[in-house]
Design a protein around this motif. Structure first.
Motif, PDB file in Angstrom:
ATOM      1  N   GLY A 496       0.804  -1.218   0.000  1.00  0.00           N
ATOM      2  CA  GLY A 496       0.000   0.000   0.000  1.00  0.00           C
ATOM      3  C   GLY A 496       0.831   1.259   0.000  1.00  0.00           C
ATOM      4  N   GLU A 497       2.053   1.164  -0.440  1.00  0.00           N
ATOM      5  CA  GLU A 497       2.938   2.316  -0.492  1.00  0.00           C
ATOM      6  C   GLU A 497       3.128   2.760  -1.945  1.00  0.00           C
ATOM      7  N   GLU A 498       3.590   3.973  -2.095  1.00  0.00           N
ATOM      8  CA  GLU A 498       3.858   4.518  -3.433  1.00  0.00           C
ATOM      9  C   GLU A 498       5.334   4.314  -3.764  1.00  0.00           C
ATOM     10  N   PHE A 499       5.607   3.722  -4.933  1.00  0.00           N
ATOM     11  CA  PHE A 499       6.980   3.452  -5.353  1.00  0.00           C
ATOM     12  C   PHE A 499       7.408   4.505  -6.377  1.00  0.00           C
ATOM     13  N   LYS A 500       8.609   5.063  -6.180  1.00  0.00           N
ATOM     14  CA  LYS A 500       9.140   6.089  -7.071  1.00  0.00           C
ATOM     15  C   LYS A 500      10.604   5.773  -7.379  1.00  0.00           C
ATOM     16  N   VAL A 501      10.924   5.724  -8.692  1.00  0.00           N
ATOM     17  CA  VAL A 501      12.293   5.462  -9.121  1.00  0.00           C
ATOM     18  C   VAL A 501      13.091   6.759  -8.994  1.00  0.00           C
ATOM     19  N   THR A 502      14.116   6.751  -8.159  1.00  0.00           N
ATOM     20  CA  THR A 502      14.913   7.972  -7.948  1.00  0.00           C
ATOM     21  C   THR A 502      15.878   8.204  -9.111  1.00  0.00           C
ATOM     22  N   LYS A 503      16.726   7.226  -9.376  1.00  0.00           N
ATOM     23  CA  LYS A 503      17.708   7.352 -10.455  1.00  0.00           C
ATOM     24  C   LYS A 503      17.916   6.004 -11.108  1.00  0.00           C
ATOM     25  N   LEU A 504      18.040   6.045 -12.433  1.00  0.00           N
ATOM     26  CA  LEU A 504      18.350   4.843 -13.185  1.00  0.00           C
ATOM     27  C   LEU A 504      19.866   4.686 -13.314  1.00  0.00           C
ATOM     28  N   ARG A 505      20.246   3.550 -13.881  1.00  0.00           N
ATOM     29  CA  ARG A 505      21.667   3.244 -13.995  1.00  0.00           C
ATOM     30  C   ARG A 505      22.391   4.266 -14.874  1.00  0.00           C
ATOM     31  N   ARG A 506      21.773   4.645 -15.969  1.00  0.00           N
ATOM     32  CA  ARG A 506      22.405   5.614 -16.865  1.00  0.00           C
ATOM     33  C   ARG A 506      22.489   6.999 -16.225  1.00  0.00           C
ATOM     34  N   ASN A 507      21.501   7.366 -15.408  1.00  0.00           N
ATOM     35  CA  ASN A 507      21.557   8.656 -14.720  1.00  0.00           C
ATOM     36  C   ASN A 507      22.731   8.724 -13.750  1.00  0.00           C
ATOM     37  N   ILE A 508      22.966   7.620 -13.044  1.00  0.00           N
ATOM     38  CA  ILE A 508      24.103   7.583 -12.121  1.00  0.00           C
ATOM     39  C   ILE A 508      25.417   7.696 -12.901  1.00  0.00           C
ATOM     40  N   GLU A 509      25.465   7.033 -14.069  1.00  0.00           N
ATOM     41  CA  GLU A 509      26.670   7.104 -14.892  1.00  0.00           C
ATOM     42  C   GLU A 509      26.921   8.524 -15.399  1.00  0.00           C
ATOM     43  N   MET A 510      25.845   9.221 -15.768  1.00  0.00           N
ATOM     44  CA  MET A 510      26.006  10.614 -16.213  1.00  0.00           C
ATOM     45  C   MET A 510      26.483  11.507 -15.079  1.00  0.00           C
ATOM     46  N   ASP A 511      25.969  11.281 -13.869  1.00  0.00           N
ATOM     47  CA  ASP A 511      26.431  12.071 -12.723  1.00  0.00           C
ATOM     48  C   ASP A 511      27.907  11.820 -12.435  1.00  0.00           C
ATOM     49  N   GLU A 512      28.352  10.574 -12.613  1.00  0.00           N
ATOM     50  CA  GLU A 512      29.753  10.265 -12.381  1.00  0.00           C
ATOM     51  C   GLU A 512      30.653  10.983 -13.395  1.00  0.00           C
ATOM     52  N   TYR A 513      30.224  10.981 -14.652  1.00  0.00           N
ATOM     53  CA  TYR A 513      31.020  11.687 -15.663  1.00  0.00           C
ATOM     54  C   TYR A 513      31.058  13.188 -15.389  1.00  0.00           C
ATOM     55  N   ASP A 514      29.921  13.753 -14.982  1.00  0.00           N
ATOM     56  CA  ASP A 514      29.901  15.183 -14.655  1.00  0.00           C
ATOM     57  C   ASP A 514      30.805  15.494 -13.459  1.00  0.00           C
ATOM     58  N   PHE A 515      30.817  14.585 -12.475  1.00  0.00           N
ATOM     59  CA  PHE A 515      31.683  14.810 -11.311  1.00  0.00           C
ATOM     60  C   PHE A 515      33.155  14.717 -11.713  1.00  0.00           C
ATOM     61  N   ILE A 516      33.489  13.779 -12.618  1.00  0.00           N
ATOM     62  CA  ILE A 516      34.872  13.675 -13.101  1.00  0.00           C
ATOM     63  C   ILE A 516      35.280  14.967 -13.807  1.00  0.00           C
ATOM     64  N   HIS A 517      34.366  15.496 -14.620  1.00  0.00           N
ATOM     65  CA  HIS A 517      34.666  16.732 -15.337  1.00  0.00           C
ATOM     66  C   HIS A 517      34.826  17.900 -14.378  1.00  0.00           C
ATOM     67  N   TRP A 518      33.979  17.960 -13.349  1.00  0.00           N
ATOM     68  CA  TRP A 518      34.083  19.035 -12.354  1.00  0.00           C
ATOM     69  C   TRP A 518      35.390  18.912 -11.573  1.00  0.00           C
ATOM     70  N   ARG A 519      35.755  17.675 -11.236  1.00  0.00           N
ATOM     71  CA  ARG A 519      36.990  17.470 -10.484  1.00  0.00           C
ATOM     72  C   ARG A 519      38.209  17.881 -11.314  1.00  0.00           C
ATOM     73  N   ARG A 520      38.199  17.533 -12.594  1.00  0.00           N
ATOM     74  CA  ARG A 520      39.316  17.927 -13.452  1.00  0.00           C
ATOM     75  C   ARG A 520      39.391  19.449 -13.583  1.00  0.00           C
ATOM     76  N   SER A 521      38.233  20.106 -13.716  1.00  0.00           N
ATOM     77  CA  SER A 521      38.214  21.563 -13.806  1.00  0.00           C
ATOM     78  C   SER A 521      38.743  22.204 -12.522  1.00  0.00           C
ATOM     79  N   LEU A 522      38.395  21.613 -11.373  1.00  0.00           N
ATOM     80  CA  LEU A 522      38.888  22.136 -10.100  1.00  0.00           C
ATOM     81  C   LEU A 522      40.400  21.977  -9.989  1.00  0.00           C
TER      82      LEU A 522
END
Length: 662
Positions: A496-522
């Motif tokens: 009786g609960e509501e299920f919500k998908v927070t992030k998919l596998r590809r979304n997590i992969e995109m966040d990782e690439y963005d973090f790598i790019h941010w880290r390199r820029s820093l």
């Protein structure tokens, strides 16, 4: 000059007198008694008595006496008249500089041959006259041609080159051995490099035997270098020849010799080093490049000489003469046109060369996409550019990786295939994987993006079709993720609960690439800040010299390829662009403040919009207060507080149309 006086019955006071400028008649007024004293000839009587003008005798003596003194034609006289008056109806009057430029281009008037040398040279253009002269002189055709190239005039004395001491020719291996990418025995290389240490040993004149032993040790190291050098030549000769045919379609002086000009005994570039003294022979000379000397290498050495310097050294440097040269530089043959730069040691003509090359000539190849790197590699100053308004260390960090767009495209393709598989399960029943359903043409990477047009609600809009290669998709992981999410959703519904998908596998992969790019820029920013701090502490310049220039350096009409003004199809800034929109909104805002006058409003656009909203809110509040008489005092206070301040001056309340608006 004798004057003929003719009597005319119709004009008794006129005397016909021949003009001194030609066989024409001019009228002159004289008294009648002066004319009566002259005696008329028979021909004059016939003419005066009514004879025709054709009966007047005009013989050779008359023309000789009364012909024009100048030889100019009528057009030339008319043109001279125009030039004297300073104007011409249809012909341009040239300044002395323009007239010299036109004559230097062989577009002026022909100059007649006046000197005997010029007339003789013009006659020699005829083969018949030339053969006659050759027979008279008793010379053959080759001897005659060689005589034409002899230096005429005063021949200066030959240059004498003197040295303070003997000219030492050393046999020492080059310091840059081995070439980049070539491996040799480390022990042998250490033994070879000890020859450079022996150069610093001073020789005692009293103890010559020890010096001879040291020289023998140096010769042993040189023999070891020759052994490694021959191995390198045998391994790279064919490769270097193939690269020569690829880079240079035709041979010209200074490039690698090949074909019949190539000899196996020739030295390659690793054999030479700057400072080496070589004996050679002048192979060719060029007016705008210089002299080329054959020193036994696959590349002829280049002595930079250009322009009027040849006037001073034309007697001292000739093709075929033996010279002694010094190697000044050894460069990359792929980048530089002439890899070996020399100077003459004997004869020494350095004091006669004034026009030096600022930089050695280079090649501009198709793969040279970075002009700054090209200038840096060739030893040239950087290309000047405008100084950036924002400092690099103060710009925001980057967090958008360029591969994220590709991952998003793959993610969308996987989800679309899973949705289609869920709706049409029979289509995927007998297949193990999705690529089996696709054609072989779908794996073509040449047309991944296709730009078309498509109608949407009777409007033709641009449509982009992106083709994704199915082999790049990870359908197994996407299908497993979809099954897991469906299972968790079903369990949540049972509870009786509501299920919500927070992030998919590809979304997590995109966040990782963005973090790598941010880290390199820093990290790049931190390295830049450290570099700036170290340069300031050591007193070094913070930027490359002569790289950034102020606006006054470029001037008003400097070519900027990034500016749309310099596009060949540029017709001005469109009226609906963002730039013109800001200008129009600012203009409307100024007119709303001060009528229709074009007055500059010293306030940013955002602050002005906020002030306009405050005025509108104050106006609505005033209307509400006028309707309520009980709160008149509060209405007056609010009206006083809503007065706008224009250019630092408090003014009365105005509408958006302005004080003078219609």
């Amino acid at each position: 000059m004798e004057t003929m006086t003719l009597f005319s019955p119709s004009f008794p006071n006129l005397i016909f007198k021949p003009s001194v400028k030609g066989p024409y008649f001019s009228f002159a007024k004289f008294p009648l008694h002066v004319a009566g004293k002259r005696r008329l000839s028979d021909s004059s009587r016939r003419f005066a008595g009514g004879g025709s003008s054709g009966e007047f005798p005009v013989d050779d003596s008359y023309l000789e006496k009364f012909k024009p003194r100048s030889k100019e034609t009528e057009d030339e006289a008319r043109r001279r008249n125009w030039m004297d008056r300073g104007w011409a109806p249809w012909e341009e009057i040239l300044t002395p500089e323009a007239e010299f430029a036109r004559k230097s281009l062989d577009e002026g008037e022909e100059v007649p041959l006046e000197t005997p040398e010029a007339i003789e040279a013009f006659r020699m253009l005829s083969p018949k006259y030339r053969n006659k002269k050759m027979e008279e002189s008793g010379l053959s055709e080759d001897e005659w041609l060689s005589k034409q190239f002899e230096i005429k005039g005063e021949i200066p004395e030959p240059l004498e080159t003197a040295w303070n001491g003997p000219l030492v020719l050393l046999k020492i291996p080059p310091r840059d051995w081995p070439p980049p990418g070539w491996r040799v025995n480390k022990r042998e290389l250490e033994f070879i490099r000890e020859a450079h240490k022996l150069q610093s040993v001073r020789i005692d004149p009293d103890n010559v035997e020890a010096a001879i032993d040291e020289q023998e040790a140096s010769f042993a190291r040189y023999d070891m270098f020759l052994k490694q050098y021959k191995i390198w030549v045998d391994a790279n000769r064919e490769r270097l020849e193939d690269e020569s045919y690829e880079e240079d379609q035709d041979y010209y002086p200074g490039r690698r010799k090949r074909g019949k000009d190539y000899n196996e005994n020739m030295h390659e570039l690793p054999f030479l080093y700057p400072g080496q003294i070589c004996a050679g022979k002048v192979s060719s000379i060029h007016l705008y490049q210089g002299a080329f000397v054959d020193i036994g290498c696959v590349h002829d050495g280049w002595v930079p000489i250009k322009g009027n310097d040849w006037y001073w050294i034309r007697h001292h440097i000739q093709v075929g003469m033996n010279v002694i040269v010094e190697i000044l530089a050894k460069r990359d043959p792929y980048r530089y046109r002439f890899p070996i730069e020399l100077r003459f040691v004997h004869p020494n003509i350095d004091h006669l060369i004034f026009n030096r090359f600022e930089f050695p000539p280079i090649f501009h190849r198709d793969e040279d996409t970075n002009p700054d790197a090209l200038l840096r590699d060739s030893g040239r100053p950087p290309m000047p550019r405008r100084r950036q308004l924002e400092k690099i260390e103060e710009q925001p960090l980057l967090s958008d990786h360029p591969y994220v767009d590709k991952i998003w495209q793959l993610h969308v393709s996987e989800q679309m295939i899973l949705d289609d598989e869920q709706e049409n399960p029979d289509k995927y029943k007998n297949t193990n994987d999705v690529p089996e359903l696709m054609d072989a043409d779908s794996a073509n990477d040449e047309e991944t993006i296709k730009y078309t047009q498509r109608y949407f609600k009777k409007a033709l809009l641009p449509h982009v079709i992106m083709k994704t290669n199915v082999k790049e998709l990870d359908m197994k992981s996407a299908r497993a993720e979809r099954q897991l999410n469906n299972k968790l959703k079903k369990e949540a519904e049972e509870r009786g609960e509501e299920f919500k998908v927070t992030k998919l596998r590809r979304n997590i992969e995109m966040d990782e690439y963005d973090f790598i790019h941010w880290r390199r820029s820093l990290e790049e920013r931190e390295a830049l800040i450290r570099d700036i701090s170290c340069r300031r502490a050591l007193g070094l310049p913070l930027e490359e010299p002569e790289k950034y220039k102020d606006d006054r350096y470029f001037g008003k009409d400097h070519y900027d390829p990034s500016n749309p003004l310099y596009r060949y199809d540029y017709w001005g800034e469109p009226k609906n662009s963002e730039k013109s929109k800001q200008v129009r909104e600012t203009d409307l805002h100024n007119k709303s403040i001060i009528g229709k006058g074009t007055v500059w409003y010293e306030m940013s656009y955002e602050d002005a919009i906020k002030q306009q909203m405050q005025r509108q809110a104050g106006a609505h509040k005033i209307e509400d207060d006028e309707q309520n008489e009980e709160h008149s005092n509060s209405g007056n206070s609010s009206s006083n507080t809503s007065q706008p301040i224009v250019n630092g001056t408090e003014s009365t309340h105005m509408s958006d149309d302005g004080l003078f608006g219609q």
